[in-house]
Scaffold this motif. Structure first.
Motif, PDB file in Angstrom:
ATOM      1  N   VAL A  85       0.825  -1.214   0.000  1.00 38.34           N
ATOM      2  CA  VAL A  85       0.000   0.000   0.000  1.00 38.34           C
ATOM      3  C   VAL A  85       0.856   1.260   0.000  1.00 38.34           C
ATOM      4  O   VAL A  85       0.456   2.301  -0.545  1.00 38.34           O
ATOM      5  N   ARG A  86       2.058   1.177   0.568  1.00 31.88           N
ATOM      6  CA  ARG A  86       2.927   2.354   0.598  1.00 31.88           C
ATOM      7  C   ARG A  86       3.385   2.754  -0.809  1.00 31.88           C
ATOM      8  O   ARG A  86       3.551   3.943  -1.099  1.00 31.88           O
ATOM      9  N   GLU A 135      -8.131   4.596   1.613  1.00 35.26           N
ATOM     10  CA  GLU A 135      -7.095   4.277   2.595  1.00 35.26           C
ATOM     11  C   GLU A 135      -6.201   3.151   2.088  1.00 35.26           C
ATOM     12  O   GLU A 135      -5.027   3.061   2.460  1.00 35.26           O
ATOM     13  N   ASN A 168       0.167   7.991  -5.588  1.00 34.91           N
ATOM     14  CA  ASN A 168      -0.831   9.040  -5.398  1.00 34.91           C
ATOM     15  C   ASN A 168      -0.169  10.392  -5.165  1.00 34.91           C
ATOM     16  O   ASN A 168      -0.611  11.420  -5.689  1.00 34.91           O
ATOM     17  N   TYR A 169       0.906  10.399  -4.375  1.00 31.65           N
ATOM     18  CA  TYR A 169       1.623  11.652  -4.125  1.00 31.65           C
ATOM     19  C   TYR A 169       2.395  12.125  -5.346  1.00 31.65           C
ATOM     20  O   TYR A 169       2.580  13.328  -5.556  1.00 31.65           O
ATOM     21  N   ARG A 193       1.545   2.291  -3.528  1.00 29.28           N
ATOM     22  CA  ARG A 193       0.371   2.899  -4.147  1.00 29.28           C
ATOM     23  C   ARG A 193       0.129   4.305  -3.600  1.00 29.28           C
ATOM     24  O   ARG A 193      -0.278   5.214  -4.331  1.00 29.28           O
ATOM     25  N   GLN A 194       0.388   4.487  -2.317  1.00 29.90           N
ATOM     26  CA  GLN A 194       0.276   5.825  -1.741  1.00 29.90           C
ATOM     27  C   GLN A 194       1.320   6.760  -2.342  1.00 29.90           C
ATOM     28  O   GLN A 194       1.024   7.934  -2.624  1.00 29.90           O
ATOM     29  N   ALA A 209      -5.651   2.859  -1.181  1.00 29.70           N
ATOM     30  CA  ALA A 209      -5.044   3.505  -2.352  1.00 29.70           C
ATOM     31  C   ALA A 209      -4.944   2.593  -3.579  1.00 29.70           C
ATOM     32  O   ALA A 209      -3.879   2.495  -4.186  1.00 29.70           O
ATOM     33  N   LEU A 261       7.928   7.401   0.974  1.00 29.05           N
ATOM     34  CA  LEU A 261       7.091   6.200   1.081  1.00 29.05           C
ATOM     35  C   LEU A 261       7.728   5.014   0.353  1.00 29.05           C
ATOM     36  O   LEU A 261       7.683   3.876   0.833  1.00 29.05           O
ATOM     37  N   TYR A 310      -4.005  11.984   0.384  1.00 28.62           N
ATOM     38  CA  TYR A 310      -2.630  12.054  -0.133  1.00 28.62           C
ATOM     39  C   TYR A 310      -2.437  13.410  -0.812  1.00 28.62           C
ATOM     40  O   TYR A 310      -2.312  13.515  -2.025  1.00 28.62           O
TER      41      TYR A 310
END
Length: 567
Positions: A333-334, A526, A340-341, A336-337, A528, A393, A379
């Motif tokens: 998930v990190r 959440e 997003n950023y 994917r986050q 992502a 991340l 994000y």
């Protein structure tokens, strides 16, 4: 459960016409106002004149069994449903009764729904509109010749999956008729949005006695709406005149201003736009479904006499980047986050035509105009992204030198290739190398709708079929929508989210359901599985004598039922 064909063409293109000041009331033989339609920013249209509709479709049809049109479209000039949509320029779309006396009742939590028809309603041929006519109209939509259309009811009605229509003499018992005016629907599960479903085209009444040639019924249907088709030349022109048996005081959504509607078919898209720009002769009273390309905006914007006739939607379609969470490079998930950023949404907005014409940057799944829509940003990298946060991340996830594929369709428009290149450039800033793979639309669709599709990421667009979070969240994120043509391109599967989706679908209190969908929206983000990019705007032109055309927050189309002609 969801309809599976709601992918939308990239916008900066559109179907919508100009917002202009409304005239007098249309629902009376006189020009004096006769009734309030509970609108605050929308008046009725004057009665009289001829409306021209310029269509880029090779042919138009008034067939309801396989139609995908929303209840504010030209199909509803001729046909009514059990319920309908009331739209306003400055308020959310609401559901109202149409043929029915109310928007439906349920005594068992949404598994059984009852509707009572208004008494005294008649078809254009003078015969009474009955519950049996509604039942027959729905049953026709199951016939193999009418495959397609909005098909939620085909999985929700008991016994529907084994039903092939009425032409072999069989009926669908889960549609129960009680007398002439009551119709009861028995569903396979509780479904709180059923009152919205019965506003869809397949729920228009059709008298069985008139359905002697089903293949061409859409060219000469028996009308329940304010207009009847009096002339139809396939691929050329249809003429609509007033239905003498339609009564304004039974109808909460149609103003029926023009005396006549002339629909010209198969016109060249650019020719339509140019005719509306030139605004001569009968084109002064024309509307259309022509798409305005980004290259035409500058010409339109430079001339107030033209730009004043162009409408621009306040909301629109959901544009996003789906990440295949089953792929090794995207399972954390990190990561994917971080993506997003990393994405520069401002650059993507520019690709689509900028903030005015392309769309508004978004960070949520639901779009403005959908009940429950709540603005949030988990994000927040700013419009251009946050490279440092993305790198942080990726480092936390122990990832370096990540290589991903981004697949996109090549036969829709050049915009998708530019969009893909922009995303590639964004991720390069944080050390992620992206290989672009363009595919023809059919190949792309098969790939992303299969469980084992060989891709890491893909771009996509989505339009809700009705104003509920269910119409976007369920088809894009429910585990059931992975594989077999489903819309879950991120292959996202979360049992807790699935349970929340099922509960929201079943909730008959739509205000409560809206709150549930808002919570699910955030719950999904959440994890992502996607990068929300834009809410794409839509635009289009109308002639200078068109009154009362506007684009609500939802749907992102003009309401063709309230248009008037300034004489």
């Amino acid at each position: 459960m969801a309809n599976r064909s709601r992918r939308v063409v990239p916008a900066g293109l559109a179907l919508v016409l100009a917002l202009v000041t409304a005239g007098c009331n249309a629902n009376s033989q006189s020009t004096e106002p006769t009734k309030d339609k509970n609108t605050t920013a929308l008046k009725s249209a004057p009665r009289g004149g001829t409306l021209h509709y310029l269509s880029r479709r090779a042919t138009e049809s008034f067939e309801t069994a396989n139609a995908q049109m929303v209840p504010t479209s030209r199909l509803r000039w001729v046909h009514r449903g059990l319920t309908s949509w009331r739209t306003l320029p400055d308020k959310d779309t609401i559901l109202v009764p149409d043929l029915a006396t109310d928007t439906g009742t349920t005594d068992d939590g949404g598994k059984t729904w009852t509707f009572t028809l208004q008494e005294g309603l008649k078809f254009s041929n003078g015969s009474p509109i009955t519950a049996q006519d509604v039942k027959y109209g729905i049953e026709r939509s199951f016939a193999p010749m009418f495959q397609g259309g909005l098909g939620y009811h085909k999985t929700l009605l008991v016994g529907a999956t084994d039903y092939d229509g009425p032409y072999d003499g069989k009926e669908l018992d889960s549609i129960e008729v009680v007398g002439d005016h009551k119709i009861v629907f028995h569903l396979t599960r509780p479904f709180g949005n059923w009152p919205w479903i019965v506003s869809m085209p397949a729920f228009a009444p059709v008298p069985a006695a008139a359905d002697t040639e089903p293949e061409t019924y859409g060219e000469h249907p028996v009308a329940s709406g304010p207009y009847q088709v009096t002339s139809f030349r396939k691929g050329s022109q249809a003429v609509l005149d007033r239905n003498p048996n339609w009564k304004a005081d039974t109808d909460q959504t149609r103003f029926a201003g023009p005396d006549k509607i002339v629909l010209d078919m198969g016109l060249n898209n650019d020719t339509i736009v140019q005719r509306l720009i030139d605004d001569k002769g009968e084109d002064k009273t024309a509307i259309s479904n022509a798409l305005i390309s980004p290259s035409q905006f500058q010409r339109i914007e430079s001339d107030p006499s033209i730009s004043d006739r162009m409408a621009n939607s306040p909301s629109g379609y959901f544009r996003y980047l789906a990440m295949n969470v089953k792929r090794p490079g995207l399972s954390d998930v990190r990561v994917r986050q971080a993506i997003n950023y990393a994405v520069n949404k401002a650059e993507l907005q520019s690709v689509y035509g900028g903030p005015k014409f392309g769309g508004q940057i978004t960070s949520t799944i639901m779009t403005p105009g959908i009940p429950g829509y709540t603005e949030y940003n988990l994000y927040d990298g700013g419009d251009t992204g946050n490279v440092d946060k993305a790198k942080e991340l990726l480092a936390d996830a122990g990832v370096s030198g990540l290589k991903l594929t981004l697949t996109y369709p090549t036969d829709v428009s050049a915009i998708e290739e530019k969009e893909a290149q922009s995303i590639k450039n964004s991720l390069a800033r944080v050390g992620v190398k992206v290989e672009l793979k363009g595919l023809d639309g059919n190949t792309w669709s098969e790939l992303v709708s299969s469980a084992d599709g060989d891709y890491d990421m893909t771009t996509n667009g989505w339009g809700a079929d009705f104003p509920s979070g269910m119409s976007t969240i369920q088809p894009l994120f429910a585990s059931s929508e992975i594989d077999n043509g489903g819309g879950n391109a991120s292959k996202f599967s979360n049992p807790e989210v699935d349970a929340a989706i099922d509960a929201a679908i079943a909730e008959p209190d739509l205000d409560k359901a809206a709150e549930m969908w808002a919570a699910i929206d955030k719950q999904i983000m959440e994890d992502a599985p996607i990068v929300p990019i834009l809410v794409q705007r839509t635009q289009a032109l109308a002639g200078s004598k068109i009154l009362n055309y506007f684009i609500p927050a939802y749907p992102p189309f003009a309401n063709e039922l309230v248009v008037g002609v300034d004489r």
